[in-house]
Design a protein around this motif. Sequence first.
Motif, short mmCIF file in Angstrom:
data_model
loop_
_atom_site.label_atom_id
_atom_site.label_comp_id
_atom_site.label_asym_id
_atom_site.label_seq_id
_atom_site.Cartn_x
_atom_site.Cartn_y
_atom_site.Cartn_z
N SER A 226 0.84 -1.20 0.00
CA SER A 226 0.00 0.00 0.00
C SER A 226 0.87 1.25 0.00
CB SER A 226 -0.91 -0.07 1.22
OG SER A 226 -1.01 1.16 1.81
N PRO B 23 -16.72 2.11 -1.81
CA PRO B 23 -15.52 1.68 -2.52
C PRO B 23 -15.54 0.20 -2.88
CG PRO B 23 -14.95 2.94 -0.57
CD PRO B 23 -16.41 2.71 -0.51
N GLU B 27 -14.85 -0.79 -6.56
CA GLU B 27 -13.65 -1.56 -6.95
C GLU B 27 -14.05 -2.90 -7.54
OE1 GLU B 27 -10.43 -1.78 -4.21
OE2 GLU B 27 -10.90 0.21 -3.43
N ALA B 30 -14.72 -2.24 -11.03
CA ALA B 30 -13.49 -1.93 -11.78
C ALA B 30 -12.71 -3.20 -12.07
CB ALA B 30 -12.63 -0.97 -10.95
N VAL B 31 -12.55 -4.03 -11.03
CA VAL B 31 -11.75 -5.24 -11.25
C VAL B 31 -12.47 -6.16 -12.22
CG1 VAL B 31 -10.82 -7.27 -10.11
CG2 VAL B 31 -10.65 -5.06 -9.01
N MET B 52 -5.74 -0.75 -13.54
CA MET B 52 -6.76 -1.23 -12.60
C MET B 52 -6.31 -0.94 -11.18
SD MET B 52 -7.93 -5.15 -11.94
CE MET B 52 -6.42 -5.54 -11.08
N ILE B 53 -5.02 -1.23 -10.89
CA ILE B 53 -4.54 -1.01 -9.52
C ILE B 53 -4.60 0.47 -9.18
CG2 ILE B 53 -2.47 -1.11 -8.10
CD1 ILE B 53 -1.78 -3.74 -9.38
N CYS B 56 -8.20 1.40 -8.61
CA CYS B 56 -8.70 0.90 -7.32
C CYS B 56 -8.14 1.75 -6.19
CB CYS B 56 -8.30 -0.56 -7.14
SG CYS B 56 -9.21 -1.66 -8.20
N THR B 59 -10.21 4.91 -6.08
CA THR B 59 -11.57 4.74 -5.54
C THR B 59 -11.51 4.40 -4.06
OG1 THR B 59 -11.35 2.49 -6.34
CG2 THR B 59 -12.75 3.97 -7.62
N GLU B 60 -10.37 3.83 -3.64
CA GLU B 60 -10.22 3.48 -2.22
C GLU B 60 -10.27 4.72 -1.34
OE1 GLU B 60 -9.67 0.22 -1.59
OE2 GLU B 60 -9.63 0.45 0.57
#
Lengths: 254, 77
Positions: A226, B23, B27, B30-31, B52-53, B56, B59-60
Amino acid sequence: MDGVGNGPRVLVEFSFFGLFDVSISQTVLSSFLVMVVLLILSWRLGKGLQKRPTRRQVLVEKGVSILYDLVEDTMGKHNSRFTPFIGALFCSSVCGTLISLFGGVFRSTTADLSTTVTWALIVTVMVWYQNIKQNGFFGWLKGFTEPVAVMTPMNIISEIAQPISMSFRHFGNIAGGGVLTTLIYGALAAGSSLILSWVPNEIIRSIPFLQVGIPAFLSIYFDLFSGFIQALVFCMLTMVYVGAACPPPEETAA
Amino acid sequence: MELAKGLIAIGAGICMGIGAIGPAIGEGNAVGKALEGMARQPEVASTLRTNMILGCAITESTGIYSLVIALLLLFVF
């Protein structure tokens, strides 16, 4: 579970020759350490470049060319002058997040709101400067009433929301990850002592066996993955905002 | 004082609970769409994966805002 959510502790307080008093917090300590490490690393890697590159030089060149490609893809070839800034932002963010793995006193620099808000403000000032340089001060102001005058408050709010969302996203991920890891660490201790509660022997009952492997996976996700993703997202957004503020030269010349 | 502590805990729980719905759905879509794209064109899988990552992660952010607010509620007030 106290001490889980508190921010960076102030380590040292001294008065700067009586003028004003300075307090060094954990974040300042680890960000200075990250700065020194990055300076030494970049100086050592950048010195002694030869025509016939050594293995170390090939690696460094590969990294720098990846960075240049990323910036040129996102911001266009004319904006490749921003690459050092983006690279510095990315390295200090990744190293700043990973430093918390090295010990108790070192706290992730990005787990402190003042770090991420500072970076977000730097980016915002850069965007405004480029905008003003591009279309002049009144051109920049006129930009707020872009599609139609009614939209002005909306544009102003979105202009303010950009740095806030960038900084809160990065800070929230790292700080939240840290707090969650600590909470789960405590829960695992309680869990393992619960499971071992029937053991008559005092020493065996106190072994927190659940705490051995699991927190490592957690910190791999929260700190490594992260942290890297948040640094990438922060740099991508920086590139997109600054890139939008400086269009290609031939567009203005035409 | 105890009542306040309890209400704060409920507030933090609700804040995080509701904040996690959006989210997650976003997500998931999205995925899902990215995987469809990868299945249809495997050769662009790498660029799809990075985008995509990144998507995500962005959006997270709303979920993370509610996490930050929940943590503030718990540890500051």
